[in-house]
Design an enzyme around this catalytic site. Structure first.
Site, PDB file in Angstrom:
ATOM      1  NE  ARG A  54      -1.878  -2.295   2.792  1.00 42.13           N
ATOM      2  CZ  ARG A  54      -1.993  -3.563   2.448  1.00 42.13           C
ATOM      3  NH1 ARG A  54      -2.969  -3.936   1.684  1.00 42.13           N
ATOM      4  NH2 ARG A  54      -1.130  -4.460   2.880  1.00 42.13           N
ATOM      5  CB  THR A  55       3.620   2.526   2.109  1.00 40.20           C
ATOM      6  OG1 THR A  55       2.960   2.137   3.300  1.00 40.20           O
ATOM      7  CG2 THR A  55       4.292   3.867   2.335  1.00 40.20           C
ATOM      8  CE  LYS A  84      27.478  -4.538  -7.769  1.00 39.86           C
ATOM      9  NZ  LYS A  84      27.473  -3.648  -8.934  1.00 39.86           N
ATOM     10  NE  ARG A 105       7.589   0.742   4.386  1.00 40.50           N
ATOM     11  CZ  ARG A 105       6.349   0.254   4.448  1.00 40.50           C
ATOM     12  NH1 ARG A 105       6.111  -1.000   4.112  1.00 40.50           N
ATOM     13  NH2 ARG A 105       5.353   1.024   4.843  1.00 40.50           N
ATOM     14  CG  HIS A 133       4.403   4.086   8.356  1.00 36.99           C
ATOM     15  ND1 HIS A 133       4.514   4.958   7.291  1.00 36.99           N
ATOM     16  CD2 HIS A 133       3.879   2.936   7.856  1.00 36.99           C
ATOM     17  CE1 HIS A 133       4.076   4.357   6.202  1.00 36.99           C
ATOM     18  NE2 HIS A 133       3.682   3.139   6.520  1.00 36.99           N
TER      19      HIS A 133
END
Lengths: 305, 160
Positions: A54-55, A84, A105, A133
């Site tokens: 959703r986000t 890496k 995120r 959040h």
């Protein structure tokens, strides 16, 4: 050049700031349908070091509806950071040269603050570890205000994983700015961080802590905010299973609520809301999903406008 | 409760070493643990706890013969005893008297106890910083993950 506008913590916003975003989100309801060129020519980089449905998609949908472009990754194993060992700081100093805003995120607490430290373009925190959040809190506020007409005066139950659930951390801190009563319902091992409870009490909010779901779902409650017990936040699986499965909302629980009470959930859910609750009038978690689009349109306008 | 005059008789002066005075009452043993002093070093260590003081209501004192403090050790002591004074003694004379100072933001003294904090990630080019929220009891806030760090966490970390 003016100061870069970031959204890292919900505490970056005072009540006036939160209300301004909610007002803009409300205006975005028609823009979301009609589409706009407001952010035409702007590029949003979405850096998702953790899974999301959703986000990320609602941020992308918000940017596309405002006429902007998007680039980024949602699978860290395809990046130099994931394969890496590139540092977050170097990733940010690279991406800032490709875009006008970064939405990030990341699994670590404080990661969005590192991104903001190294970026010369706005950074929006789309979830930082178990910490915060803030855009979810804003869409939750928008959902409550849209469905209940107000936030002040409500009794709100925050339930489930209050220790590792970043959405309830941001939501709890933001609620401190409103005149609300809060019930915190969590298993003893997943109680809300003391610092956030301290913040709420300092703001003069009535806070009642309970250790079962029944006391959080009563006829006095206006908003039930249920959260998932997050397996990925546990180091030990046996600890997860010890508390998972408790704190479920069944239709029997929901029947105790007033008709105009609402049940919200940031989603995804596993089994903490029984599917037979979905058809009840109080179940509003799928309406809440769409509110993420208009709220994130408002946030993008705020940082890029 | 003994006062400072009585104490002067009890605690002999040292010739070379360090006197840590005005330690927050009850924290002298923490100071010794922070400095890694067990008593097995062979040097004279004198300690007085919970005595009356003109500056702070009650205090602890530690006198260390033949032991001088590094800057990093002074910074750590500041976190458990923010009112302490450090007297460096050479040839029975006070060579230097410094009052520990706790700035409003500290760095490079502790690590964030939150294992998920980005400051604990290797190779990130960042300096962990902590805001001093309260001096008594000591409470810090990590400037990255905003975790509140209590006095017990700090002492535990210094004495591991």
């Amino acid at each position: 050049m003016g100061k870069v506008k970031n959204l890292i913590s919900i505490q970056d916003l005072d009540r006036k700031g939160i209300d301004a975003i909610l007002d803009t989100a409300s205006k975005m309801e028609t823009v979301a349908i009609d589409r706009s060129d407001l952010l035409r020519g702007k590029i949003m980089a979405v850096l998702f070091f953790e899974a999301s449905t959703r986000t990320r998609l609602s941020f992308e949908s918000a940017m596309l509806r405002l006429g902007g472009g998007i680039l980024g990754f949602s699978e860290v194993t395809t990046t130099s950071a994931g394969v890496k060992g590139e540092t977050l700081a170097d990733t940010i100093r690279t991406v800032e040269r490709y875009a006008d805003v970064i939405v990030i995120r990341h699994p670590l607490d404080g990661s969005a603050r590192v991104a903001a430290e190294f970026a010369s373009i706005p950074v929006i925190n789309a979830g930082s570890g178990a910490e915060e959040h803030p855009t979810q809190a804003l869409l939750d506020f928008y959902s409550i205000r849209k469905l209940k007409g107000t936030i002040d005066g409500l009794t709100i139950s925050l339930c489930g994983d209050l220790k590792y659930g970043r959405t309830v951390h941001s939501l709890g801190m933001a609620l401190s700015q409103y005149d609300v009563s809060i019930i915190l319902a969590a298993p003893p091992s997943l109680k809300m961080k003391p610092a956030i409870i301290e913040e709420m009490k300092k703001a003069g909010i009535q806070v009642n802590q309970v250790d079962n779901i029944e006391d959080a779902i009563t006829e006095d409650v206006d908003v039930v905010y249920q959260t998932r017990i997050q397996k990925e936040r546990f180091y030990r699986e046996d600890e997860y299973f010890k508390v998972a499965g408790k704190f479920k909302i069944s239709n029997k629980d929901a029947e105790r609520l007033k008709d105009d009470a609402i049940i919200l959930h940031p989603l995804p859910r596993v089994d903490e809301i029984s599917p037979d609750v979905d058809s009840m009038p109080q179940a509003k978690y799928f309406d809440q999903v769409y509110n993420g689009v208009v709220t994130r349109m408002a946030i993008l306008k705020m940082v890029l406008g | 409760m003994p006062d400072e005059t009585e104490l002067k008789i009890r605690i002999v002066k040292i010739k070379d070493g360090t006197v840590i005075d005005h330690i927050t009452a009850g924290h002298a043993l923490d100071v010794l643990r922070i400095l890694g002093i067990t008593g097995g070093e062979g040097s004279v260590v004198t300690l007085a706890m919970n005595i009356t003081s003109s500056r702070i209501e009650r205090k602890d004192i530690v006198k260390l013969e033949d032991r001088f403090l590094a800057e990093n050790e002074v910074a750590k002591i500041a976190l458990v005893a923010p009112n302490a004074t450090i007297n460096t003694i050479r040839d029975s004379k006070v060579e230097k008297k410094t009052r520990v100072e706790l700035p409003s933001t500290i760095s490079n003294v502790i690590v964030c106890p939150n294992v998920r904090c980005v400051t604990n990630k290797e190779r990130e080019p960042i300096t962990p910083k902590y805001e001093v929220l309260s001096k008594q009891p000591m409470k810090l806030k990590c400037n990255y993950c905003w975790t509140h760090i209590e006095e017990t966490d700090i002492i535990e970390q210094f004495t591991k």
